[in-house]
Design a protein around this motif. Sequence first.
Motif, mmCIF file in Angstrom:
data_model
loop_
_atom_site.group_PDB
_atom_site.id
_atom_site.type_symbol
_atom_site.label_atom_id
_atom_site.label_comp_id
_atom_site.label_asym_id
_atom_site.label_seq_id
_atom_site.Cartn_x
_atom_site.Cartn_y
_atom_site.Cartn_z
ATOM 1 N N ASP A 1 3.882 24.130 -11.865
ATOM 2 C CA ASP A 1 2.445 23.999 -12.109
ATOM 3 C C ASP A 1 1.662 24.882 -11.145
ATOM 4 N N TYR A 2 2.130 24.911 -9.895
ATOM 5 C CA TYR A 2 1.464 25.713 -8.869
ATOM 6 C C TYR A 2 2.495 26.497 -8.065
ATOM 7 N N LEU A 3 2.092 27.678 -7.593
ATOM 8 C CA LEU A 3 2.939 28.511 -6.736
ATOM 9 C C LEU A 3 2.260 28.627 -5.379
ATOM 10 N N VAL A 4 3.040 28.458 -4.315
ATOM 11 C CA VAL A 4 2.504 28.696 -2.969
ATOM 12 C C VAL A 4 3.022 30.060 -2.537
ATOM 13 N N ILE A 5 2.115 31.010 -2.364
ATOM 14 C CA ILE A 5 2.542 32.378 -1.997
ATOM 15 C C ILE A 5 1.762 32.813 -0.759
ATOM 16 N N GLY A 6 2.488 32.993 0.348
ATOM 17 C CA GLY A 6 1.848 33.346 1.606
ATOM 18 C C GLY A 6 2.044 34.787 1.999
ATOM 19 N N ARG A 7 3.073 35.058 2.802
ATOM 20 C CA ARG A 7 3.226 36.377 3.425
ATOM 21 C C ARG A 7 3.229 37.565 2.474
ATOM 22 N N PRO A 8 3.751 37.431 1.228
ATOM 23 C CA PRO A 8 3.651 38.606 0.349
ATOM 24 C C PRO A 8 2.193 39.046 0.150
ATOM 25 N N ILE A 9 1.240 38.102 0.328
ATOM 26 C CA ILE A 9 -0.185 38.452 0.232
ATOM 27 C C ILE A 9 -0.777 38.624 1.634
ATOM 28 N N GLU B 1 -5.493 30.769 -10.843
ATOM 29 C CA GLU B 1 -5.869 29.451 -10.301
ATOM 30 C C GLU B 1 -4.646 28.597 -10.004
ATOM 31 N N ARG B 2 -3.488 29.093 -10.402
ATOM 32 C CA ARG B 2 -2.260 28.361 -10.121
ATOM 33 C C ARG B 2 -1.554 28.891 -8.871
ATOM 34 N N ILE B 3 -2.205 29.822 -8.189
ATOM 35 C CA ILE B 3 -1.635 30.307 -6.921
ATOM 36 C C ILE B 3 -2.359 29.628 -5.765
ATOM 37 N N ILE B 4 -1.568 29.033 -4.872
ATOM 38 C CA ILE B 4 -2.110 28.434 -3.649
ATOM 39 C C ILE B 4 -1.708 29.353 -2.499
ATOM 40 N N VAL B 5 -2.700 29.775 -1.708
ATOM 41 C CA VAL B 5 -2.383 30.682 -0.590
ATOM 42 C C VAL B 5 -2.472 29.887 0.720
ATOM 43 N N PRO B 6 -1.412 29.929 1.533
ATOM 44 C CA PRO B 6 -1.450 29.194 2.799
ATOM 45 C C PRO B 6 -2.259 29.929 3.860
ATOM 46 N N LEU B 7 -3.075 29.139 4.570
ATOM 47 C CA LEU B 7 -3.823 29.679 5.718
ATOM 48 C C LEU B 7 -2.943 29.518 6.954
ATOM 49 N N ASP B 8 -1.841 30.256 6.991
ATOM 50 C CA ASP B 8 -0.904 30.135 8.115
ATOM 51 C C ASP B 8 -1.334 31.037 9.256
ATOM 52 N N VAL B 9 -2.456 30.663 9.899
ATOM 53 C CA VAL B 9 -3.017 31.413 11.029
ATOM 54 C C VAL B 9 -3.395 30.405 12.117
ATOM 55 N N PRO B 10 -3.516 30.870 13.371
ATOM 56 C CA PRO B 10 -3.727 29.913 14.461
ATOM 57 C C PRO B 10 -5.176 29.545 14.785
ATOM 58 N N THR B 11 -6.160 30.280 14.279
ATOM 59 C CA THR B 11 -7.543 29.985 14.704
ATOM 60 C C THR B 11 -8.482 29.871 13.500
ATOM 61 N N LEU B 12 -9.614 29.192 13.743
ATOM 62 C CA LEU B 12 -10.620 29.031 12.696
ATOM 63 C C LEU B 12 -11.179 30.400 12.272
ATOM 64 N N ASP B 13 -11.408 31.271 13.247
ATOM 65 C CA ASP B 13 -11.960 32.600 12.930
ATOM 66 C C ASP B 13 -11.013 33.382 12.018
ATOM 67 N N GLN B 14 -9.723 33.312 12.320
ATOM 68 C CA GLN B 14 -8.756 34.032 11.477
ATOM 69 C C GLN B 14 -8.688 33.418 10.081
ATOM 70 N N ALA B 15 -8.824 32.090 10.020
ATOM 71 C CA ALA B 15 -8.799 31.426 8.710
ATOM 72 C C ALA B 15 -10.015 31.859 7.887
ATOM 73 N N ILE B 16 -11.183 31.866 8.504
ATOM 74 C CA ILE B 16 -12.405 32.252 7.776
ATOM 75 C C ILE B 16 -12.326 33.715 7.334
ATOM 76 N N ALA B 17 -11.762 34.552 8.201
ATOM 77 C CA ALA B 17 -11.629 35.977 7.849
ATOM 78 C C ALA B 17 -10.748 36.128 6.602
ATOM 79 N N LEU B 18 -9.679 35.347 6.534
ATOM 80 C CA LEU B 18 -8.769 35.436 5.384
ATOM 81 C C LEU B 18 -9.451 34.909 4.106
ATOM 82 N N ILE B 19 -10.174 33.802 4.249
ATOM 83 C CA ILE B 19 -10.885 33.225 3.090
ATOM 84 C C ILE B 19 -11.890 34.256 2.547
ATOM 85 N N GLU B 20 -12.562 34.954 3.477
ATOM 86 C CA GLU B 20 -13.574 35.934 3.043
ATOM 87 C C GLU B 20 -12.948 37.214 2.492
#
Length: 247
Positions: free
Chosen positions: A208-216, A5-24
Amino acid sequence: MIASERIIVPLDVPTLDQAIALIELLPDVSFWKVGLELFTSVGPRILDVLKSRQKRVFLDLKFHDIPNTVGSACRVAGTYGVDLLTIHATCGKDCLMGAMDALFQGASGAAPPKLIAITLLTSISARDLAFDLKIPLELPEFALQMALLAENAGLDGVVCSPQEVAQLRESCRPDFLLVCPGVRPVWANKDDQKRSLSPVQALQSGADYLVIGRPITAATDPLSAWAKICEELGSIQNLSSAEKVHL
Ligand SMILES: O=C(O)c1cc(=O)[nH]c(=O)n1[C@@H]1O[C@H](COP(=O)(O)O)[C@@H](O)[C@H]1O
């Protein structure tokens, strides 16, 4: 709070569809970051998508402008019901204080987002700071001064590199939020991050929190990269600073 719960993942994508796909694709991620690319493309709709799925939201718009302009933007951002919002500490004290006031006004009675200031971007090296930006301070000292400025202006915390987090944890008040991007597991590429540490090292240093994007998100198998990082963090015995965080 469990380590994942201390990991924040960035939605660094250009479209809503890609963001929803990543969330799912990553259902166990509870805290998502919306940054400049996605917000410029999609606007506040993405915030509703995340909130309807009970996710915590870090709106990373990194405001940097004169106090009047930043205050007006913060008044709007205060209406969004997000958990975290960013501003550059180099906006100066008047701007930082005005931003806090404006967020309260925007939230009109509801809890405003926690406002956290960028100390120094994790893509800047000591050499960049000295030779390109002409800042006549050692890098850790500059990051510390920016954190103290944010603290004095009444902000809730800062964004800093994991390499400076131990020093800030010692110097700032205990409930000051320290959020670290530029985190890299030993098995991942550094990309454009110049001042990184591993997730375990960053938490042990006081983040307190880690932002981890591309490695994931850029991994061949994002789900197993996420699981691998969670497993590594699960091995840490003392997560005491997490108990102070109520986001
Ligand atoms: O504010 C941020 O989140 C941020 C500040 C900073 O100094 N460095 C930094 O990398 N970030 C953000 O953290 C994320 C890091 O992503 P990765 O490098 O892919 O892990 C990106 O979304 C950046 O915009």
